[in-house]
Design an enzyme around this catalytic site. Structure first.
Site, PDB file in Angstrom:
ATOM      1  N   ASN A 109       0.854  -1.191   0.000  1.00 30.58           N
ATOM      2  CA  ASN A 109       0.000   0.000   0.000  1.00 30.58           C
ATOM      3  C   ASN A 109       0.885   1.234   0.000  1.00 30.58           C
ATOM      4  O   ASN A 109       2.006   1.205   0.509  1.00 30.58           O
ATOM      5  CB  ASN A 109      -0.892   0.000   1.252  1.00 30.58           C
ATOM      6  CG  ASN A 109      -1.847   1.186   1.289  1.00 30.58           C
ATOM      7  OD1 ASN A 109      -2.422   1.561   0.276  1.00 30.58           O
ATOM      8  ND2 ASN A 109      -2.019   1.779   2.466  1.00 30.58           N
ATOM      9  N   HIS A 111       0.790   5.094   1.447  1.00 28.94           N
ATOM     10  CA  HIS A 111       0.044   5.922   2.402  1.00 28.94           C
ATOM     11  C   HIS A 111       0.684   7.312   2.453  1.00 28.94           C
ATOM     12  O   HIS A 111       1.916   7.421   2.556  1.00 28.94           O
ATOM     13  CB  HIS A 111       0.069   5.273   3.788  1.00 28.94           C
ATOM     14  CG  HIS A 111      -0.722   6.058   4.789  1.00 28.94           C
ATOM     15  ND1 HIS A 111      -2.105   6.064   4.796  1.00 28.94           N
ATOM     16  CD2 HIS A 111      -0.342   6.891   5.783  1.00 28.94           C
ATOM     17  CE1 HIS A 111      -2.527   6.861   5.758  1.00 28.94           C
ATOM     18  NE2 HIS A 111      -1.478   7.377   6.368  1.00 28.94           N
ATOM     19  N   SER A 138       4.724   6.758   2.572  1.00 33.42           N
ATOM     20  CA  SER A 138       5.304   5.458   2.917  1.00 33.42           C
ATOM     21  C   SER A 138       4.696   4.380   2.034  1.00 33.42           C
ATOM     22  O   SER A 138       3.486   4.361   1.819  1.00 33.42           O
ATOM     23  CB  SER A 138       4.978   5.092   4.374  1.00 33.42           C
ATOM     24  OG  SER A 138       5.301   6.126   5.269  1.00 33.42           O
ATOM     25  N   ASP A 147      -3.025   0.688   7.996  1.00 36.66           N
ATOM     26  CA  ASP A 147      -1.803   1.475   7.758  1.00 36.66           C
ATOM     27  C   ASP A 147      -0.688   1.113   8.741  1.00 36.66           C
ATOM     28  O   ASP A 147       0.002   1.986   9.289  1.00 36.66           O
ATOM     29  CB  ASP A 147      -2.110   2.985   7.859  1.00 36.66           C
ATOM     30  CG  ASP A 147      -3.138   3.424   6.838  1.00 36.66           C
ATOM     31  OD1 ASP A 147      -3.165   2.831   5.741  1.00 36.66           O
ATOM     32  OD2 ASP A 147      -3.922   4.337   7.130  1.00 36.66           O
TER      33      ASP A 147
END
Ligand code: GRF
Length: 194
Positions: A109, A111, A138, A147
């Site tokens: 992911n 973020h 990140s 997250d």
């Protein structure tokens, strides 16, 4: 050269998706983007991916009676493409622990904050309210907490006195477009070597 098979999940405009697609055009990039799936019919990224010749589809979460049914359809589509790495790129549904366990350590992911600071939404507003002097983005591995998984790569940007959430978001987004392709390349190369 074998390339790792990547499926990208999006919910909206797909600018990080576009950065990954552009990077994967290089013949020595260790990953190929085999499909793009959006959970929203109005996600602009679907048309952009299709125009790039990438198989792109909508799996509308609202069309399913439960999160489990939606995720089963998502997994079936990803598995049909032989996806080895899932790249979340502005995908705004929280995936269940069961779904994540199907692809252990294989979901990435991006973020828009320097994790572990500012998990969740509205990161730029919150960074400005907190008065931090550095902000950023990140790339991390997704685990069952929001997250929260191990960070693979980060980039810092300065917070300027005159910043608004919009100007700060734009500066961070440029950094996102730089590090997501770089982090995916490192991750895919490691996977291929393992
Ligand atoms: C990005 O800021 C990303 O970090 C966050 O959602 C936004 C998605 O933008 N998770 P885009 O769809 O990639 O343009």
């Amino acid at each position: 050269m074998r390339r790792a098979r990547v499926g990208i999940l999006i919910s909206g405009r797909g600018s990080n998706m576009s950065a990954l697609i552009a990077a994967a055009k290089a013949s020595d990039y260790p990953a190929e983007i085999v499909c793009v799936i959006a959970n929203r019919p109005d996600a602009a990224g679907v048309g952009i991916a299709a125009a790039e010749g990438i198989s792109a589809q909508v799996i509308d979460h609202k069309a399913f009676g439960s999160k489990a049914d939606f995720e089963a359809a998502l997994a079936a589509a990803l598995d049909a493409y032989g996806v080895e790495i899932i790249a979340l790129a502005g995908f705004m549904r929280v995936l269940s622990a069961d779904f994540i366990a199907r692809y252990p350590g294989r979901i990435l992911n991006i973020h828009p904050s320097l994790l572990p600071a500012f998990k969740g939404l509205d990161t730029h507003e919150r960074a400005l309210a907190a008065g931090v002097k550095e902000h950023g983005c990140s790339v991390h591995i997704v685990n069952a907490a929001l997250d929260d998984g191990p960070v693979l790569m980060q980039a810092c940007v300065p917070v300027l006195a005159a910043d608004t959430p919009e100007t700060l978001a734009a500066r961070v987004l440029e950094a996102e477009h730089r590090i997501y392709p770089a982090a995916l390349a490192e991750f895919a190369a490691r996977l291929l070597a393992s």
